[in-house]
Design a protein around this motif. Sequence first.
Motif, short mmCIF file in Angstrom:
data_model
loop_
_atom_site.label_atom_id
_atom_site.label_comp_id
_atom_site.label_asym_id
_atom_site.label_seq_id
_atom_site.Cartn_x
_atom_site.Cartn_y
_atom_site.Cartn_z
N ILE A 26 89.94 -26.93 -34.07
CA ILE A 26 88.91 -26.51 -35.03
C ILE A 26 87.72 -25.95 -34.26
CG2 ILE A 26 87.27 -27.29 -36.79
CD1 ILE A 26 89.41 -29.43 -37.54
N TYR A 27 87.30 -24.76 -34.65
CA TYR A 27 86.15 -24.11 -34.04
C TYR A 27 85.04 -24.02 -35.10
CZ TYR A 27 88.96 -22.55 -30.08
OH TYR A 27 89.75 -22.51 -28.96
N THR A 28 83.79 -24.15 -34.66
CA THR A 28 82.65 -23.88 -35.52
C THR A 28 82.02 -22.59 -35.03
OG1 THR A 28 82.27 -26.23 -35.86
CG2 THR A 28 80.45 -24.75 -36.38
N ALA A 29 81.94 -21.61 -35.92
CA ALA A 29 81.40 -20.30 -35.52
C ALA A 29 79.97 -20.48 -35.01
CB ALA A 29 81.44 -19.34 -36.70
N ASP A 30 79.74 -20.06 -33.78
CA ASP A 30 78.39 -20.17 -33.20
C ASP A 30 77.84 -18.80 -32.83
OD1 ASP A 30 79.97 -19.59 -31.05
OD2 ASP A 30 79.44 -21.37 -29.87
N GLU A 31 78.54 -17.77 -33.25
CA GLU A 31 78.01 -16.40 -33.14
C GLU A 31 78.62 -15.59 -34.26
OE1 GLU A 31 79.19 -14.59 -29.48
OE2 GLU A 31 81.31 -15.01 -29.79
N PHE A 32 77.94 -14.50 -34.59
CA PHE A 32 78.42 -13.61 -35.65
C PHE A 32 78.18 -12.18 -35.23
CE2 PHE A 32 77.94 -10.85 -39.25
CZ PHE A 32 79.00 -11.20 -40.06
N PRO A 33 79.20 -11.33 -35.23
CA PRO A 33 80.59 -11.66 -35.48
C PRO A 33 81.23 -12.29 -34.26
CG PRO A 33 80.38 -9.32 -34.98
CD PRO A 33 78.98 -9.90 -34.95
N GLY A 34 82.36 -12.91 -34.43
CA GLY A 34 83.04 -13.51 -33.29
C GLY A 34 84.21 -14.39 -33.70
N PHE A 35 84.25 -14.74 -34.98
CA PHE A 35 85.31 -15.63 -35.47
C PHE A 35 85.93 -15.02 -36.73
CE2 PHE A 35 82.58 -18.12 -32.80
CZ PHE A 35 83.44 -18.97 -32.12
N PRO A 36 86.84 -14.07 -36.54
CA PRO A 36 87.40 -13.33 -37.68
C PRO A 36 88.52 -14.09 -38.37
CG PRO A 36 88.27 -12.45 -35.62
CD PRO A 36 87.31 -13.53 -35.23
N CYS A 37 88.35 -14.38 -39.65
CA CYS A 37 89.39 -15.05 -40.44
C CYS A 37 90.38 -13.99 -40.93
CB CYS A 37 88.77 -15.79 -41.62
SG CYS A 37 89.98 -16.44 -42.80
N ARG A 38 91.68 -14.27 -40.77
CA ARG A 38 92.70 -13.28 -41.11
C ARG A 38 93.26 -13.44 -42.51
NH1 ARG A 38 90.85 -9.86 -37.45
NH2 ARG A 38 91.15 -10.61 -35.32
N GLN A 39 92.62 -14.27 -43.32
CA GLN A 39 92.99 -14.32 -44.73
C GLN A 39 91.98 -13.53 -45.58
OE1 GLN A 39 93.28 -18.23 -46.55
NE2 GLN A 39 94.52 -17.44 -48.23
N CYS A 40 90.70 -13.83 -45.40
CA CYS A 40 89.68 -13.10 -46.19
C CYS A 40 89.22 -11.83 -45.48
CB CYS A 40 88.50 -14.01 -46.50
SG CYS A 40 87.60 -14.64 -45.06
N LEU A 41 89.62 -11.66 -44.21
CA LEU A 41 89.23 -10.50 -43.41
C LEU A 41 87.71 -10.38 -43.28
CD1 LEU A 41 91.87 -7.80 -44.49
CD2 LEU A 41 92.03 -9.58 -42.72
N GLU A 42 87.05 -11.54 -43.20
CA GLU A 42 85.61 -11.60 -42.93
C GLU A 42 85.40 -12.37 -41.64
OE1 GLU A 42 83.19 -10.32 -44.78
OE2 GLU A 42 84.28 -9.79 -46.60
N ARG A 65 109.29 -9.03 -31.94
CA ARG A 65 108.79 -10.13 -32.74
C ARG A 65 108.04 -11.13 -31.86
NH1 ARG A 65 111.86 -13.04 -37.71
NH2 ARG A 65 109.93 -13.84 -38.58
N SER A 66 106.86 -11.53 -32.28
CA SER A 66 106.10 -12.53 -31.53
C SER A 66 105.01 -13.10 -32.42
CB SER A 66 105.46 -11.91 -30.28
OG SER A 66 104.57 -10.90 -30.64
N SER A 67 104.58 -14.28 -32.04
CA SER A 67 103.46 -14.91 -32.73
C SER A 67 102.18 -14.53 -32.02
CB SER A 67 103.61 -16.42 -32.73
OG SER A 67 104.71 -16.79 -33.52
N SER A 68 101.09 -14.69 -32.74
CA SER A 68 99.80 -14.23 -32.25
C SER A 68 98.75 -15.27 -32.62
CB SER A 68 99.51 -12.88 -32.93
OG SER A 68 98.23 -12.43 -32.64
N PRO A 69 97.76 -15.49 -31.77
CA PRO A 69 96.69 -16.41 -32.14
C PRO A 69 95.82 -15.79 -33.22
CG PRO A 69 96.12 -15.28 -30.10
CD PRO A 69 97.51 -14.82 -30.47
N ILE A 70 95.48 -16.57 -34.22
CA ILE A 70 94.55 -16.08 -35.25
C ILE A 70 93.62 -17.22 -35.67
CG2 ILE A 70 96.15 -14.34 -36.17
CD1 ILE A 70 96.52 -16.22 -38.64
N PHE A 71 92.46 -16.84 -36.17
CA PHE A 71 91.57 -17.79 -36.83
C PHE A 71 91.80 -17.74 -38.32
CE2 PHE A 71 88.61 -17.12 -33.10
CZ PHE A 71 88.60 -18.44 -32.67
N LEU A 72 91.71 -18.91 -38.94
CA LEU A 72 91.67 -19.02 -40.40
C LEU A 72 90.50 -19.92 -40.76
CD1 LEU A 72 95.37 -19.82 -41.41
CD2 LEU A 72 94.13 -17.67 -41.81
N HIS A 73 89.76 -19.56 -41.79
CA HIS A 73 88.77 -20.50 -42.31
C HIS A 73 89.45 -21.86 -42.52
CE1 HIS A 73 85.87 -17.22 -43.65
NE2 HIS A 73 85.10 -18.11 -43.05
#
Length: 154
Positions: A26-42, A65-73
Motif C-alpha cells: 500500500i502506497y500513500t500518494a505523497d506527490e501529484f502527479p506520481g501515483f496513476p490509478c489504472r481504473q479511474c485513469l486519474e 504476454r506479460s504482467s505489468s506493475p500498476i497502481f489501483l486506488h
Amino acid sequence: MTTHAFALRPISDDDADALRRIGGPIYTADEFPGFPCRQCLEDAAIGEELFLVSHDPFDRDSEYRSSSPIFLHRHACQPPSDRDARLPEQLTRRQLSVRAFDGDAMMIDAAVIDGTELEHSIGAFFDDPETKLLHVHNASRGCWAVTVERNAAD
Ligand SMILES: [Zn+2]
C-alpha cells in the motif's frame, strides 16, 4: 473516452476488484502527479492510498504476454465516462510507450512518444488495418497504463 475512431479500456472493474482482494503493498500518494490509478485513469490526490499490484492486460496467449506493475486506488473507483471526449491528463502528461498488436496478439509496431502526441499516435497506428489494439505503457517504468481498441463502428 470514446471517439469515432477508438475507445480507451482501463482495467475492468472485475479485474480491479479481484486484485484489491489479493492486495499488495500500500502506497500513500505523497506527490501529484506520481501515483496513476489504472481504473479511474486519474493520478491519486496527495494522501490517497493505492495498492501496487501486477496486472496482465492480454486477453489471449502470445509471446508478448506479460504482467505489468500498476497502481489501483485502494478503494474501488470508477472508470472514466465513455462520454468524456478528452484523453486523461494521466496519459497526456507522461512519456509513453505505445505498442500495436494484431489479432493474434503479436506486436507489429511500437513507438515512444510524448503523451501530448497520444491522440495523433493512436490515429497513426490504427491507419494500419492490421492493428487490432494498442497497449500504452509508461515509457520510463513500464507500467501498463491503458489499452486502446478500435471502435466497433469504425
Ligand atoms: Zn482510481
